[in-house]
Scaffold this active site. Structure first.
Site, PDB file in Angstrom:
ATOM      1  N   GLU A  56     -11.631 -21.048  88.638  1.00 34.69           N
ATOM      2  CA  GLU A  56      -9.757 -21.925  88.835  1.00 34.69           C
ATOM      3  C   GLU A  56      -9.017 -21.084  89.702  1.00 34.69           C
ATOM      4  O   GLU A  56      -8.001 -22.427  90.259  1.00 34.69           O
ATOM      5  CB  GLU A  56      -9.390 -21.670  87.358  1.00 34.69           C
ATOM      6  CG  GLU A  56     -10.154 -21.567  86.105  1.00 34.69           C
ATOM      7  CD  GLU A  56     -11.553 -20.443  85.459  1.00 34.69           C
ATOM      8  OE1 GLU A  56     -11.700 -20.284  86.679  1.00 34.69           O
ATOM      9  OE2 GLU A  56     -11.160 -19.497  84.882  1.00 34.69           O
ATOM     10  N   GLU A 282     -44.316 -13.287  85.424  1.00 31.06           N
ATOM     11  CA  GLU A 282     -45.023 -13.726  85.089  1.00 31.06           C
ATOM     12  C   GLU A 282     -46.366 -13.197  85.213  1.00 31.06           C
ATOM     13  O   GLU A 282     -47.071 -13.515  86.107  1.00 31.06           O
ATOM     14  CB  GLU A 282     -45.083 -13.743  87.352  1.00 31.06           C
ATOM     15  CG  GLU A 282     -43.797 -14.048  87.702  1.00 31.06           C
ATOM     16  CD  GLU A 282     -44.000 -14.504  89.553  1.00 31.06           C
ATOM     17  OE1 GLU A 282     -45.049 -15.071  89.894  1.00 31.06           O
ATOM     18  OE2 GLU A 282     -42.722 -14.922  89.986  1.00 31.06           O
ATOM     19  N   PRO A 285     -51.625 -12.751  81.474  1.00 34.16           N
ATOM     20  CA  PRO A 285     -51.614 -13.119  79.790  1.00 34.16           C
ATOM     21  C   PRO A 285     -51.381 -12.373  78.956  1.00 34.16           C
ATOM     22  O   PRO A 285     -50.701 -12.707  77.865  1.00 34.16           O
ATOM     23  CB  PRO A 285     -52.905 -13.832  80.069  1.00 34.16           C
ATOM     24  CG  PRO A 285     -53.988 -13.005  80.992  1.00 34.16           C
ATOM     25  CD  PRO A 285     -52.906 -12.811  82.576  1.00 34.16           C
TER      26      PRO A 285
HETATM   27  N1  NAP Z   1     -52.422 -16.853  86.234  1.00 33.22           N
HETATM   28  C1  NAP Z   1     -51.621 -16.872  86.013  1.00 33.22           C
HETATM   29  O1  NAP Z   1     -49.785 -17.549  86.105  1.00 33.22           O
HETATM   30  C2  NAP Z   1     -51.620 -14.762  86.468  1.00 33.22           C
HETATM   31  C3  NAP Z   1     -50.540 -14.839  86.558  1.00 33.22           C
HETATM   32  C4  NAP Z   1     -50.531 -13.014  86.506  1.00 33.22           C
HETATM   33  C5  NAP Z   1     -52.018 -12.394  86.742  1.00 33.22           C
HETATM   34  N2  NAP Z   1     -52.793 -13.712  86.491  1.00 33.22           N
HETATM   35  C6  NAP Z   1     -53.983 -12.754  85.818  1.00 33.22           C
HETATM   36  O2  NAP Z   1     -53.973 -11.686  85.045  1.00 33.22           O
HETATM   37  C7  NAP Z   1     -55.313 -10.935  84.951  1.00 33.22           C
HETATM   38  C8  NAP Z   1     -54.762  -9.511  84.632  1.00 33.22           C
HETATM   39  O3  NAP Z   1     -54.702 -10.194  82.780  1.00 33.22           O
HETATM   40  P1  NAP Z   1     -53.717  -8.656  82.037  1.00 33.22           P
HETATM   41  O4  NAP Z   1     -53.465  -9.258  81.031  1.00 33.22           O
HETATM   42  O5  NAP Z   1     -54.918  -7.960  82.293  1.00 33.22           O
HETATM   43  O6  NAP Z   1     -52.273  -8.337  83.061  1.00 33.22           O
HETATM   44  P2  NAP Z   1     -51.182  -8.144  82.914  1.00 33.22           P
HETATM   45  O7  NAP Z   1     -50.647  -9.292  81.210  1.00 33.22           O
HETATM   46  O8  NAP Z   1     -49.808  -8.566  83.568  1.00 33.22           O
HETATM   47  O9  NAP Z   1     -51.047  -6.220  82.634  1.00 33.22           O
HETATM   48  C9  NAP Z   1     -51.238  -6.307  80.907  1.00 33.22           C
HETATM   49  C10 NAP Z   1     -51.054  -4.578  80.366  1.00 33.22           C
HETATM   50  O10 NAP Z   1     -49.543  -4.873  80.218  1.00 33.22           O
HETATM   51  C11 NAP Z   1     -49.239  -3.680  79.627  1.00 33.22           C
HETATM   52  N3  NAP Z   1     -48.500  -3.820  79.002  1.00 33.22           N
HETATM   53  C12 NAP Z   1     -47.308  -2.401  79.017  1.00 33.22           C
HETATM   54  N4  NAP Z   1     -46.348  -2.752  77.123  1.00 33.22           N
HETATM   55  C13 NAP Z   1     -46.914  -3.665  76.528  1.00 33.22           C
HETATM   56  C14 NAP Z   1     -47.117  -4.350  76.216  1.00 33.22           C
HETATM   57  N5  NAP Z   1     -45.484  -3.809  75.238  1.00 33.22           N
HETATM   58  N6  NAP Z   1     -47.585  -5.024  75.549  1.00 33.22           N
HETATM   59  C15 NAP Z   1     -48.763  -5.291  76.268  1.00 33.22           C
HETATM   60  N7  NAP Z   1     -49.008  -5.329  77.398  1.00 33.22           N
HETATM   61  C16 NAP Z   1     -48.220  -4.126  77.596  1.00 33.22           C
HETATM   62  C17 NAP Z   1     -50.754  -3.062  79.233  1.00 33.22           C
HETATM   63  O11 NAP Z   1     -50.916  -1.795  79.942  1.00 33.22           O
HETATM   64  P3  NAP Z   1     -50.475  -0.645  79.507  1.00 33.22           P
HETATM   65  O12 NAP Z   1     -50.817  -0.565  78.131  1.00 33.22           O
HETATM   66  O13 NAP Z   1     -51.336   0.654  80.542  1.00 33.22           O
HETATM   67  O14 NAP Z   1     -49.269  -0.827  79.858  1.00 33.22           O
HETATM   68  C18 NAP Z   1     -51.570  -4.026  79.555  1.00 33.22           C
HETATM   69  O15 NAP Z   1     -52.869  -3.799  79.528  1.00 33.22           O
HETATM   70  C19 NAP Z   1     -55.031 -11.058  86.665  1.00 33.22           C
HETATM   71  O16 NAP Z   1     -56.525 -11.266  86.927  1.00 33.22           O
HETATM   72  C20 NAP Z   1     -54.358 -11.473  87.064  1.00 33.22           C
HETATM   73  O17 NAP Z   1     -55.205 -12.626  88.532  1.00 33.22           O
HETATM   74  C21 NAP Z   1     -52.510 -15.037  86.163  1.00 33.22           C
END
Ligand code: NAP
Length: 353
Positions: A56, A282, A285
């Site tokens: 504004e 980002e 999964p």
């Molecule tokens: N294609 C894509 O767009 C994309 C993007 C990113 C990653 N990726 C792939 O995903 C893979 C990793 O998968 P990921 O599932 O292990 O990774 P993530 O989702 O990044 O991390 C999972 C971790 O987050 C932590 N976390 C903390 N608080 C949480 C909550 N309230 N609920 C759930 N999780 C929580 C947990 O570890 P703590 O309990 O230790 O905190 C859990 O093990 C990699 O291979 C990567 O390349 C793909």
């Protein structure tokens, strides 16, 4: 009722507001057009950056004396508080405008009250003109302020059969350079980028907004957030490299009392308190599944590469869906081809605060 000239001016104000997208946070984007008594445009303005003059004020400076007796068409209710700049409501009264046409009212209790101040000063005020378009243009900020948490956009990349990596774990690069450049451009418009510690341990991403061709960093860098309950992020992880601010969010900081995992509601509240209004989730999964299961995702952007893997991890895990009737339904709002890939944008039909 708004005149034809006022309705057209509100469309222009929405266009002007969009010029501030990505640079005004934690403030909203706002556009303003001033019409003289005959309905001719005599001033225009938009809010360009936080701490800068409000839309504004820019439009009033642009219009000068021609604002007297005219109509101010503005996307958001003029503020009524002494922030970094003075209250816009007083500036409009001082300029002698006769009428103010507003798209949406301000949900921010610190700044609202402009309508009452204007009406008390005898100015005719109309609210709700092209409100749906105005809302859409400012959706991240409006949603964040209403819910007291950032507007959360889940972004992922996958093959056409929904895989985020191959069976051996290799995932570089599922999508094309064009799609990845699109992601980097998007990062520079949000206030935070969030990943789970699983992604840091698997991929060691830097999570900055940069030009992929020459590696140069964008001027505006989002806060890098790692959701890492037990503090497993390695000391030499690239997210700790100092190229942008980083927060390793642990359960000790944002867990439930006595809990051993980060509480996602608390995490979002803390981010809001740190002025984060729009955030890009980002992955990976597991973390995406946890946010979606709690209804905390406002928008989904998927990059789909025309590839098939037939095996390997999926883009989403444990989203709280056990049966088809509980599927998380989305409304598709855009499909765009980016190089060889498809980018779709969709809105979950059910979102919690
Ligand atoms: N294609 C894509 O767009 C994309 C993007 C990113 C990653 N990726 C792939 O995903 C893979 C990793 O998968 P990921 O599932 O292990 O990774 P993530 O989702 O990044 O991390 C999972 C971790 O987050 C932590 N976390 C903390 N608080 C949480 C909550 N309230 N609920 C759930 N999780 C929580 C947990 O570890 P703590 O309990 O230790 O905190 C859990 O093990 C990699 O291979 C990567 O390349 C793909």
């Amino acid at each position: 009722m708004a005149s034809q000239a006022e309705v057209v001016a509100m469309g222009r104000a929405v266009e002007l507001a969009a010029r501030g997208l990505g640079t005004t946070s934690p403030n909203p984007v706002v556009g303003c057009v001033i019409l003289d008594a005959r309905g001719a445009v005599v001033g225009e303005g938009f809010h360009a950056y936080a701490g800068g003059p409000h839309a504004e004020i820019v439009a009033l400076a642009n219009a000068g004396d021609r604002a007297r007796g005219g109509t101010v068409v503005v996307t958001l209710e003029p503020c009524d508080h002494h922030g970094v700049t003075g209250p816009c409501s007083r500036a409009l009264i001082h300029a002698g405008v006769a009428r103010v046409v507003i798209g949406v009212t301000d949900p921010n209790t610190h700044a609202s009250g402009g309508v009452k101040t204007l009406r008390d000063a005898g100015i005719d005020v109309e609210i709700g003109v092209r409100a749906a378009e105005v809302e859409a243009g400012n959706i991240a900020w409006l949603t964040a302020v209403r819910r007291h948490r950032p507007y959360l956009i889940w972004k992922y990349a996958a093959t056409l059969d929904g895989r985020s990596a191959a069976a051996d774990g290799s995932s570089m690069w599922i999508t094309s350079e064009a799609a990845r450049m699109d992601v980097h451009a998007h990062r520079s418009t949000v206030d935070a980028v969030i990943v789970g510690v699983g992604t840091v341990l698997a991929d060691d991403p830097q999570l900055t907004a940069r030009n992929l061709r020459d590696g140069s960093l964008a001027i505006r860098q989002p806060l890098r957030v790692v959701v890492d309950s037990g503090g497993r992020t390695p000391p030499d992880a690239r997210v700790r490299d100092g190229a942008a601010p980083t927060w390793i969010a642990t359960a000790a900081e944002v867990g439930e009392p006595g809990g051993d995992q980060v509480d996602l509601h608390r995490l979002l509240t803390r981010l809001y308190e740190r002025d984060v209004r729009a955030a890009l989730l980002e992955g990976g999964p597991r973390l995406a599944g946890a946010f979606l299961a709690r209804g905390l995702v406002d928008k989904v952007i998927g990059y789909l590469a025309p590839k098939l893997l037939g095996a390997g991890p999926t883009a989403l895990v444990d989203a709280g869906v056990g049966t088809i009737a509980d599927a998380i339904e989305l409304e598709l709002i855009d499909v765009t081809r980016i190089g060889p890939d498809l980018r779709f944008t969709a809105l979950p039909r059910k979102v919690e605060s």
